[in-house]
Scaffold this motif. Structure first.
Motif, PDB file in Angstrom:
ATOM      1  N   GLY A  29      61.788  29.676  46.501  1.00  0.00           N
ATOM      2  CA  GLY A  29      62.521  29.083  47.607  1.00  0.00           C
ATOM      3  C   GLY A  29      61.582  28.711  48.743  1.00  0.00           C
ATOM      4  N   SER A  30      62.126  28.639  49.946  1.00  0.00           N
ATOM      5  CA  SER A  30      61.308  28.262  51.096  1.00  0.00           C
ATOM      6  C   SER A  30      61.361  29.359  52.147  1.00  0.00           C
ATOM      7  N   SER A  31      60.294  29.430  52.949  1.00  0.00           N
ATOM      8  CA  SER A  31      60.239  30.438  54.001  1.00  0.00           C
ATOM      9  C   SER A  31      59.256  29.995  55.077  1.00  0.00           C
ATOM     10  N   PRO A  32      59.399  30.534  56.291  1.00  0.00           N
ATOM     11  CA  PRO A  32      58.389  30.280  57.312  1.00  0.00           C
ATOM     12  C   PRO A  32      57.054  30.822  56.813  1.00  0.00           C
ATOM     13  N   TRP A  33      55.959  30.300  57.337  1.00  0.00           N
ATOM     14  CA  TRP A  33      54.667  30.726  56.834  1.00  0.00           C
ATOM     15  C   TRP A  33      53.613  30.759  57.921  1.00  0.00           C
ATOM     16  N   PHE A  34      52.539  31.469  57.603  1.00  0.00           N
ATOM     17  CA  PHE A  34      51.396  31.599  58.490  1.00  0.00           C
ATOM     18  C   PHE A  34      50.188  31.012  57.787  1.00  0.00           C
ATOM     19  N   ARG A  35      49.325  30.366  58.553  1.00  0.00           N
ATOM     20  CA  ARG A  35      48.138  29.773  57.951  1.00  0.00           C
ATOM     21  C   ARG A  35      46.903  30.109  58.775  1.00  0.00           C
ATOM     22  N   ASP A  36      45.764  30.025  58.105  1.00  0.00           N
ATOM     23  CA  ASP A  36      44.473  30.224  58.761  1.00  0.00           C
ATOM     24  C   ASP A  36      43.419  29.620  57.851  1.00  0.00           C
ATOM     25  N   ARG A  37      42.202  29.819  58.213  1.00  0.00           N
ATOM     26  CA  ARG A  37      41.094  29.307  57.413  1.00  0.00           C
ATOM     27  C   ARG A  37      40.229  30.480  56.996  1.00  0.00           C
ATOM     28  N   MET A  38      40.047  30.647  55.675  1.00  0.00           N
ATOM     29  CA  MET A  38      39.145  31.659  55.150  1.00  0.00           C
ATOM     30  C   MET A  38      37.735  31.070  55.219  1.00  0.00           C
ATOM     31  N   GLU A  39      36.819  31.835  55.736  1.00  0.00           N
ATOM     32  CA  GLU A  39      35.452  31.356  55.956  1.00  0.00           C
ATOM     33  C   GLU A  39      34.823  30.767  54.703  1.00  0.00           C
ATOM     34  N   SER A  40      34.976  31.461  53.577  1.00  0.00           N
ATOM     35  CA  SER A  40      34.369  30.966  52.341  1.00  0.00           C
ATOM     36  C   SER A  40      35.019  31.631  51.139  1.00  0.00           C
ATOM     37  N   LEU A  41      34.775  31.037  49.982  1.00  0.00           N
ATOM     38  CA  LEU A  41      35.187  31.606  48.709  1.00  0.00           C
ATOM     39  C   LEU A  41      34.157  31.151  47.692  1.00  0.00           C
ATOM     40  N   SER A  42      33.611  32.079  46.923  1.00  0.00           N
ATOM     41  CA  SER A  42      32.647  31.733  45.881  1.00  0.00           C
ATOM     42  C   SER A  42      33.313  31.864  44.521  1.00  0.00           C
ATOM     43  N   ILE A  43      33.194  30.818  43.730  1.00  0.00           N
ATOM     44  CA  ILE A  43      33.689  30.806  42.356  1.00  0.00           C
ATOM     45  C   ILE A  43      32.525  30.355  41.499  1.00  0.00           C
ATOM     46  N   GLY A  44      32.051  31.236  40.642  1.00  0.00           N
ATOM     47  CA  GLY A  44      30.872  30.913  39.845  1.00  0.00           C
ATOM     48  C   GLY A  44      29.714  30.577  40.759  1.00  0.00           C
ATOM     49  N   ALA A  45      29.075  29.439  40.524  1.00  0.00           N
ATOM     50  CA  ALA A  45      27.908  29.016  41.310  1.00  0.00           C
ATOM     51  C   ALA A  45      28.296  28.224  42.559  1.00  0.00           C
ATOM     52  N   TYR A  46      29.594  28.070  42.819  1.00  0.00           N
ATOM     53  CA  TYR A  46      30.041  27.269  43.960  1.00  0.00           C
ATOM     54  C   TYR A  46      30.413  28.146  45.144  1.00  0.00           C
ATOM     55  N   ASP A  47      29.985  27.707  46.328  1.00  0.00           N
ATOM     56  CA  ASP A  47      30.427  28.293  47.588  1.00  0.00           C
ATOM     57  C   ASP A  47      31.316  27.257  48.260  1.00  0.00           C
ATOM     58  N   ILE A  48      32.576  27.605  48.409  1.00  0.00           N
ATOM     59  CA  ILE A  48      33.551  26.706  49.010  1.00  0.00           C
ATOM     60  C   ILE A  48      33.772  27.222  50.426  1.00  0.00           C
ATOM     61  N   ASN A  49      33.428  26.413  51.405  1.00  0.00           N
ATOM     62  CA  ASN A  49      33.444  26.844  52.801  1.00  0.00           C
ATOM     63  C   ASN A  49      34.651  26.287  53.536  1.00  0.00           C
ATOM     64  N   GLY A  50      35.221  27.098  54.424  1.00  0.00           N
ATOM     65  CA  GLY A  50      36.336  26.650  55.239  1.00  0.00           C
ATOM     66  C   GLY A  50      37.572  26.332  54.441  1.00  0.00           C
ATOM     67  N   VAL A  51      38.140  27.329  53.776  1.00  0.00           N
ATOM     68  CA  VAL A  51      39.298  27.127  52.895  1.00  0.00           C
ATOM     69  C   VAL A  51      40.591  27.434  53.654  1.00  0.00           C
TER      70      VAL A  51
END
Length: 193
Positions: A109-131
């Motif tokens: 269903g639907s609901s109110p939500w909260f959001r932010d930015r995670m500094e980084s996430l590494s998956i394998g050899a990738y560093d994904i910044n500002g998620v």
């Protein structure tokens, strides 16, 4: 991380997922300047192991390292337009979030939500910044089998890559767009943003 069974579905071909249409989305979409990742660092291509709870499981999981250096299990959801982290992970990372406009919509269903930015996430050899992440969304599963689930990784991550899922080998290949050709046996899924 060991998730119980080591799985193998008998799939004849490798699927190439170019990205999928959204099934979990918010009714007030992010503008292009706040969607996805601020940058992705890594090679042209890398392959990581995927996990399933049992051999017939349709949900697949991947290990990601969060900014605190902890490896956590995330569910892959190419139908989600934004990634979601559990409240426990947000607390561990010191992410408080802010109330976002509109509602987040998903299977529950639907609901109110909260959001932010995670500094980084590494998956394998990738560093994904500002998620960009939604935090503590109601109905988010808390476990994948016996393993705590950190969250769901959606198209704001997967949209940065061409993806190839090999269910037989339990592998996910992430590549920069244009690195590998689409196999004739692949199924294309369109993502409308």
């Amino acid at each position: 991380v060991h998730m119980g069974y080591h799985w193998c579905m008998r799939v004849q071909s490798v699927l190439l997922l170019l990205v999928a249409s959204a099934c979990a989305h918010n009714s007030s979409p992010f503008s292009p300047t706040t969607t996805g990742a601020s940058s992705v660092d890594g090679p042209r291509q890398d392959t990581v192991e995927i996990w399933r709870i049992d051999e017939d499981g349709t949900k697949i999981y991947v290990i990601g390292e969060t900014p605190d250096g902890v490896e956590r299990v995330f569910m892959i959801d190419t139908g989600a337009s934004i990634s979601v982290i559990s409240q426990d992970v947000a607390d561990a990372l010191g992410i408080e979030g802010e109330k976002a406009p509109g509602q987040i919509v998903g299977i529950g269903g639907s609901s109110p939500w909260f959001r932010d930015r995670m500094e980084s996430l590494s998956i394998g050899a990738y560093d994904i910044n500002g998620v960009d992440v939604a935090i503590g969304v109601p109905g988010l599963p808390v476990r994948a089998g016996a393993v705590p689930l950190a969250g769901i990784l959606g198209n704001n991550i997967w949209g940065e890559f061409a993806l190839r899922v090999d269910y037989v080998a339990n592998e996910l290949t992430l590549a920069r767009p244009g690195v590998f050709a689409r196999p004739k046996s692949a199924t294309t899924l369109a993502y409308n943003g």
